[in-house]
Design a protein around this motif. Structure first.
Motif, short mmCIF file in Angstrom:
data_model
loop_
_atom_site.label_atom_id
_atom_site.label_comp_id
_atom_site.label_asym_id
_atom_site.label_seq_id
_atom_site.Cartn_x
_atom_site.Cartn_y
_atom_site.Cartn_z
N MET A 118 1.59 4.23 -3.08
CA MET A 118 1.03 5.54 -2.80
C MET A 118 1.70 6.59 -3.69
N THR A 148 0.83 -1.21 0.00
CA THR A 148 0.00 0.00 0.00
C THR A 148 0.86 1.25 0.00
N TRP A 149 1.90 1.26 0.83
CA TRP A 149 2.79 2.42 0.89
C TRP A 149 3.62 2.55 -0.39
N SER A 168 -3.70 7.25 4.95
CA SER A 168 -2.71 6.33 5.50
C SER A 168 -3.06 5.90 6.92
#
Length: 477
Positions: A104, A100-101, A224
């Motif tokens: 981003m 996910t990070w 986040s």
């Protein structure tokens, strides 16, 4: 400094030392050119004989891992580090979170200095030419004296009392903010202030409302933390309050200078926003990122100064007025969340570095900040007027400027269809940095246009850059 070698027991001392030194050299931990301790000194440190160390050095020199230089010492030879396969993030138990990070978007990232363009309309940046280095150097020397006289303990997470007092006085004078020293929390830029407020108010699934278009780093930050971010459209009066959804617990707005379009929020809309937030039980984050620079019209009240119920968290930064590298910002917090945010700050980084805090406190107290703002105001006003004049003249067939009264960027919207990404790419080849509005829209329909920052471009360069833009537009059209 001692070389990190661990000797266990009294057996195979030469072998132990040899294996550790060879491993450190091959892995790259001991870089090429590193000088090893003299054999006598290393023997004393490890409690072994000098002959053991000398024999080890001799063997590694024979293997071309070390080089002895007469009269100087023993050095590590250049050698490619062995490649060891490291675990992929996909093999981790937390692979989904890491992914996910990794996925981003990295929006609004400033380019490195070596890739900067000659004529750059980048937003959120200022030129260093107007920064009062002599004043700041003197204030930094004062800060070093304060630190030298301190006991060496950790500082307060909420910031130094001297800086909190200076900030409270400054924003009361310049923005009419109603606060006391104890309401101020010093942060590492405004972004940390947003992070801390979000930490104490949201959890996965919480609903956060923010302007659309709006500030992408804020949207990504709230997301986040697991929050659901609802984009609320804006019109010429600011955020459309009646579209803020039920269940919202945090509302992020830029009322003084809407980011990125630039129009201020009207007084009736501010009153409606305060009423809606109170109805929802929500906290409003008022990001007042660059309103020190106002060029026309009467200044409007901050939301915080209108707030009678303690629901507005006022966030400011010195990145725009001074230098982004300083990473200094602040939050004026309502009593309901003040204690929680201070604890979150302590857990996050203990406190902001005290050296720039002491320097900034003196810088503000001596009037250097206000003097600097007045000097920059005159510069930015001239640049703004020049861009507006060109948008109303030879660039008017393609662009229309959004009315704005503050800050040091403006938005210009496309009046006719054309290939804007191509124009931006061609401008880059002509050493002109242009930036699209596309990335600031999330759910709202994109309004094609540019965001033109004028904090880092000199007045005399503006016409040159816009001439090149005009020529490109004529070619593309």
């Amino acid at each position: 400094m001692e070389l990190h070698v661990v000797i266990n027991g009294r057996k195979d001392l030469t072998g132990q030392l040899y294996r550790q030194l060879r491993s450190a050299i091959e892995s790259g931990r001991l870089a090429a050119g590193t000088q090893l301790p003299p054999s006598r000194l290393l023997a004393e440190q490890l409690g072994i004989s000098r002959k053991t160390v000398s024999d080890t050095y001799a063997q590694l020199t024979y293997e071309n891992l070390l080089t002895g230089v007469i009269g100087k010492g023993t050095y590590v030879n250049a050698r490619p580090a062995s490649i060891v396969r490291k675990q992929s993030h996909r093999e981790l138990a937390g692979a989904d979170v890491v992914e996910t990070w990794r996925n981003m978007p990295d929006l609004l990232r400033h380019p490195p200095p070596e890739s900067a363009l000659r004529y750059d309309f980048i937003g959120g940046a200022t030129g260093k030419g107007q920064f009062p280095l002599d004043d700041w150097r003197r204030c930094t020397a004062h800060a070093l004296r304060q630190i030298a006289n301190a006991k060496g303990f950790y500082s307060q997470p909420e910031g130094l009392p001297a800086l909190r007092n200076a900030i409270a006085r400054h924003i009361a004078f310049s923005r009419g903010v109603n606060c006391q020293d104890d309401d101020v929390v010093v942060c590492n830029g405004a972004q940390q202030a947003l992070d801390l407020i979000s930490r104490v108010l949201t959890r996965p699934g919480s609903l956060v409302a923010m302007e659309d278009p709006g500030y992408p780093p804020a949207r990504l930050l709230f997301g986040s933390h697991g929050a659901t971010v609802a984009g609320v459209p804006v019109d010429e009066q600011g955020v459309c309050v009646d579209l803020i959804p039920d269940g919202t617990r945090l509302i992020y707005v830029t009322p003084s200078h809407q980011f990125p379009l630039g129009m201020p929020m009207s007084q009736p809309r501010r009153e409606a926003l305060l009423a809606r937030a109170y109805e929802l039980g929500a906290i409003i984050i008022e990001d007042d990122y660059d309103s020190e620079f106002r060029y026309e019209g009467r200044p409007a009240d901050s939301l915080q100064s209108m707030d009678e119920r303690g629901i507005v968290a006022y966030v400011g930064t010195f990145s725009k007025t001074l230098l982004p590298e300083l990473r200094l910002g602040y939050a004026i917090l309502p009593p309901a969340i003040l204690e929680a945010v201070i604890l979150a700050k302590r857990l996050t980084d203990q406190h902001t570095s005290t050296l720039p805090q002491w320097a900034l406190a003196k810088f503000i107290a001596e009037g250097c900040l206000l003097k600097h703002i007045r000097r920059c105001h005159a510069l930015y006003a001239g640049r703004r007027e020049r861009i507006l004049a060109r948008m109303g003249d030879d660039l008017s067939p393609w662009f229309e400027a959004v009315p704005t009264t503050a800050g040091f960027h403006m938005a210009v919207l496309c009046k006719v269809p054309f290939d804007l990404p191509l124009v931006i790419e061609l401008a880059k080849k002509a050493e002109v940095g242009l930036y699209s509005l596309d990335g600031f829209f999330n759910e709202a329909p994109v309004r094609p246009g540019l965001i033109l920052g004028f904090g880092a471009i000199e007045l005399l360069d503006i016409d040159i850059a816009l001439d090149r833009l005009r020529d490109i537009l004529q070619q593309v059209a």
